[in-house]
Design a protein around this motif. Sequence first.
Motif, PDB file in Angstrom:
ATOM      1  N   SER A 229    -113.911 104.077 -77.328  1.00 31.85           N
ATOM      2  CA  SER A 229    -114.073 105.429 -76.725  1.00 31.85           C
ATOM      3  C   SER A 229    -114.440 105.892 -78.355  1.00 31.85           C
ATOM      4  N   LYS A 230    -114.541 107.161 -77.462  1.00 31.37           N
ATOM      5  CA  LYS A 230    -115.664 107.653 -78.704  1.00 31.37           C
ATOM      6  C   LYS A 230    -115.247 107.805 -80.070  1.00 31.37           C
ATOM      7  N   SER A 231    -113.736 109.112 -80.183  1.00 33.87           N
ATOM      8  CA  SER A 231    -113.319 108.827 -80.678  1.00 33.87           C
ATOM      9  C   SER A 231    -112.795 108.197 -82.247  1.00 33.87           C
ATOM     10  N   PHE A 232    -112.480 106.070 -81.155  1.00 34.71           N
ATOM     11  CA  PHE A 232    -112.564 105.792 -81.810  1.00 34.71           C
ATOM     12  C   PHE A 232    -113.829 104.803 -82.524  1.00 34.71           C
ATOM     13  N   ILE A 233    -114.540 105.349 -82.181  1.00 35.18           N
ATOM     14  CA  ILE A 233    -116.345 104.831 -82.668  1.00 35.18           C
ATOM     15  C   ILE A 233    -116.936 105.440 -83.748  1.00 35.18           C
ATOM     16  N   GLU A 234    -115.715 106.811 -83.352  1.00 38.93           N
ATOM     17  CA  GLU A 234    -116.286 107.264 -84.832  1.00 38.93           C
ATOM     18  C   GLU A 234    -115.748 107.148 -86.044  1.00 38.93           C
ATOM     19  N   LYS A 235    -113.758 106.890 -86.000  1.00 36.52           N
ATOM     20  CA  LYS A 235    -113.344 107.303 -86.445  1.00 36.52           C
ATOM     21  C   LYS A 235    -113.047 105.178 -87.582  1.00 36.52           C
ATOM     22  N   PHE A 236    -113.238 104.379 -86.762  1.00 32.46           N
ATOM     23  CA  PHE A 236    -112.885 103.049 -86.963  1.00 32.46           C
ATOM     24  C   PHE A 236    -114.293 101.845 -86.341  1.00 32.46           C
ATOM     25  N   SER A 237    -115.142 102.339 -87.539  1.00 30.90           N
ATOM     26  CA  SER A 237    -116.099 102.229 -87.053  1.00 30.90           C
ATOM     27  C   SER A 237    -115.811 100.317 -87.340  1.00 30.90           C
ATOM     28  N   GLU A 238    -115.465 100.052 -88.286  1.00 31.84           N
ATOM     29  CA  GLU A 238    -115.293  98.734 -88.604  1.00 31.84           C
ATOM     30  C   GLU A 238    -114.659  97.572 -88.774  1.00 31.84           C
ATOM     31  N   ILE A 239    -113.563  98.404 -87.510  1.00 29.83           N
ATOM     32  CA  ILE A 239    -112.909  96.971 -87.032  1.00 29.83           C
ATOM     33  C   ILE A 239    -114.166  96.376 -85.921  1.00 29.83           C
ATOM     34  N   THR A 240    -114.218  94.771 -86.358  1.00 32.53           N
ATOM     35  CA  THR A 240    -113.794  93.880 -85.420  1.00 32.53           C
ATOM     36  C   THR A 240    -113.386  92.951 -84.545  1.00 32.53           C
ATOM     37  N   GLU A 241    -114.128  92.494 -83.489  1.00 30.56           N
ATOM     38  CA  GLU A 241    -113.597  91.651 -82.357  1.00 30.56           C
ATOM     39  C   GLU A 241    -112.278  90.477 -82.572  1.00 30.56           C
ATOM     40  N   HIS A 242    -112.912  89.832 -84.139  1.00 30.86           N
ATOM     41  CA  HIS A 242    -112.196  89.227 -84.782  1.00 30.86           C
ATOM     42  C   HIS A 242    -110.743  89.649 -85.103  1.00 30.86           C
ATOM     43  N   LEU A 243    -110.732  90.810 -85.887  1.00 35.65           N
ATOM     44  CA  LEU A 243    -109.473  91.187 -86.020  1.00 35.65           C
ATOM     45  C   LEU A 243    -108.458  91.771 -84.594  1.00 35.65           C
ATOM     46  N   ILE A 244    -108.869  92.213 -83.642  1.00 33.75           N
ATOM     47  CA  ILE A 244    -108.218  92.654 -82.665  1.00 33.75           C
ATOM     48  C   ILE A 244    -107.495  91.129 -81.800  1.00 33.75           C
ATOM     49  N   TRP A 245    -108.789  89.983 -82.196  1.00 31.31           N
ATOM     50  CA  TRP A 245    -108.316  88.697 -81.601  1.00 31.31           C
ATOM     51  C   TRP A 245    -107.461  88.017 -82.280  1.00 31.31           C
ATOM     52  N   GLY A 246    -107.441  88.634 -83.398  1.00 29.78           N
ATOM     53  CA  GLY A 246    -106.421  87.453 -84.134  1.00 29.78           C
ATOM     54  C   GLY A 246    -104.832  88.665 -84.164  1.00 29.78           C
ATOM     55  N   HIS A 247    -105.320  89.526 -83.876  1.00 27.43           N
ATOM     56  CA  HIS A 247    -103.434  90.609 -83.769  1.00 27.43           C
ATOM     57  C   HIS A 247    -103.118  90.010 -81.749  1.00 27.43           C
ATOM     58  N   MET A 248    -104.098  89.978 -81.218  1.00 29.89           N
ATOM     59  CA  MET A 248    -103.251  89.006 -79.843  1.00 29.89           C
ATOM     60  C   MET A 248    -103.170  88.187 -79.595  1.00 29.89           C
ATOM     61  N   GLN A 249    -103.765  87.209 -80.793  1.00 27.79           N
ATOM     62  CA  GLN A 249    -103.099  85.875 -80.664  1.00 27.79           C
ATOM     63  C   GLN A 249    -101.744  86.388 -81.466  1.00 27.79           C
ATOM     64  N   SER A 250    -101.639  86.478 -82.159  1.00 27.58           N
ATOM     65  CA  SER A 250     -99.801  87.072 -82.882  1.00 27.58           C
ATOM     66  C   SER A 250     -98.957  87.438 -82.121  1.00 27.58           C
ATOM     67  N   TYR A 251     -98.775  87.881 -80.843  1.00 27.41           N
ATOM     68  CA  TYR A 251     -98.129  88.858 -80.802  1.00 27.41           C
ATOM     69  C   TYR A 251     -98.065  88.590 -78.365  1.00 27.41           C
ATOM     70  N   CYS A 252     -98.830  87.563 -78.198  1.00 26.66           N
ATOM     71  CA  CYS A 252     -99.017  87.064 -76.908  1.00 26.66           C
ATOM     72  C   CYS A 252     -98.323  85.639 -77.386  1.00 26.66           C
ATOM     73  N   GLY A 253     -97.832  85.535 -75.670  1.00 24.31           N
ATOM     74  CA  GLY A 253     -96.958  84.894 -75.232  1.00 24.31           C
ATOM     75  C   GLY A 253     -97.837  83.410 -74.456  1.00 24.31           C
ATOM     76  N   TRP A 254     -97.543  82.428 -73.821  1.00 23.99           N
ATOM     77  CA  TRP A 254     -97.479  81.584 -73.150  1.00 23.99           C
ATOM     78  C   TRP A 254     -97.336  81.566 -71.422  1.00 23.99           C
ATOM     79  N   GLN A 255     -97.217  82.963 -71.013  1.00 16.25           N
ATOM     80  CA  GLN A 255     -97.345  83.242 -69.681  1.00 16.25           C
ATOM     81  C   GLN A 255     -98.325  83.094 -68.473  1.00 16.25           C
ATOM     82  N   LYS A 256     -98.053  81.869 -68.175  1.00 17.46           N
ATOM     83  CA  LYS A 256     -99.192  82.225 -67.074  1.00 17.46           C
ATOM     84  C   LYS A 256     -99.413  83.710 -66.461  1.00 17.46           C
ATOM     85  N   GLY A 257     -99.432  84.516 -66.590  1.00 14.94           N
ATOM     86  CA  GLY A 257     -99.368  85.943 -65.750  1.00 14.94           C
ATOM     87  C   GLY A 257     -98.942  86.850 -65.528  1.00 14.94           C
TER      88      GLY A 257
END
Length: 321
Positions: A229-257
Motif C-alpha cells: 500500500s502507499k503507506s507501506f511503501i512510504e514507511k517500510f521501503s527496505e522490507i524485501t520479498e526474501h524477508l516476507i518469504w522467510g516469515h511465510m515459511q516459518s508459520y505456514c503448514g503443509w496443508q493442501k489447501g
Amino acid sequence: MRNSLLRIHTAQDIDDQVDKVLRGLGNAPPPLSLEYVRALLKLDKGYYSSTKDGPLRELASKLFVAGKQILGRPTLLWEAVKKAELKALYLPDRKQILLDEDLPLLKHRWNESHEIGHSIIPWHTSAMLGDNTATLSQACLEHTESEANYAAGRLLFLRERFTEELNSSTPTLKLIKNLGKSFGNTSTSTMWRSIECSTQTIFGAVSSHPRKLSEKFNAQEPLSYFIRSKSFIEKFSEITEHLIWGHMQSYCGWQKGGPLGETEVVLTDDNGSNHVFRMETFFNSYEALTLGVYVRPELITSVNLFSSSIAATEALFRDLL
Ligand SMILES: [Zn+2]
C-alpha cells in the motif's frame, strides 16, 4: 515483481473515464456486467487460440485486410502471439477485444477489463498491439499497461464503492474473499485492489505454496508479486520479498489447501523502529495469497525495561559516589 502506483493526475484522468462508463450504466450494484460495458462502448468481443495454429493464422490474415495498424505481414501476428505469450488484444480500428480462449475462464474477466481499459483511455489508442503475460499480470512497469490495469481495477471494483466497503473494517483474507464474491472477481485481483486502495499500512504477496514449492519457483524471486500500500511503501521501503518469504515459511503448514497459518511478525521501518504486523496465508490450490496488516508499534519487552532501569540506577549511583 512489485506494484507501481500511478501519478495522481493520471489516475484522476482515468477515473473520469471510468466514471463515465459507470454512470452510463446507471451506477448499477456489483457485480459489474462486462457485457453491458461492451454494449455501452460498442465494443465487440472475439476469441483466438494460442495453441491451435489454424484459427490464429486465419485471424492474422483478416487483420492484414482490416487492421492496418497491426502488422505488415499476417504471419507476424502469429509469431508475436507465440513469442510474446500474447494473452489478449484490443484492435482500435475494429473496436474489437480478442481473448485467448485457452486461458482459464477465471482470468478472462480481468483480461477483458484490461482491454476495455485501453479502449477508454484516450491516449492509448495509438499504442495498441497486444498484451503478454507480464503486462496482464498487473505488475508491469510500462506506463500504458499499469494504466490499463488501473482502469480495469477501478471498473471491476466500481470505484469508491469498493474502497468504502473495504476501509470500513480491518482487512483480512476472509473479508477479501467475500468482497471478491460480491464484486464477481477473483481473490487475487481483489487482494491486489484492496492493498492499492487501502489507506492502511498493509502488504500482500502472491507466491507458490511456502512448503511445497511449485516447479516454477525461483529462489532469487520467491514472491511472484509483492504488493504494497502507499503507506507501506512510504514507511517500510527496505522490507524485501526474501524477508516476507522467510516469515511465510516459518508459520505456514503443509496443508493442501485453505488457510496455511497466521502469526504476528516484527518489521523494522525506515527509521529503525520495530512494528508488529499480523500475517496470514491462504492456498487456493494453485497460488498462495498472503496478507500482512499493521497492528501496533512493538513495545520494549519487560526484560529490556528491567535491565535498562538497572543500568540507569547504576549510572545514578556512579554519579553520586
Ligand atoms: Zn495492455
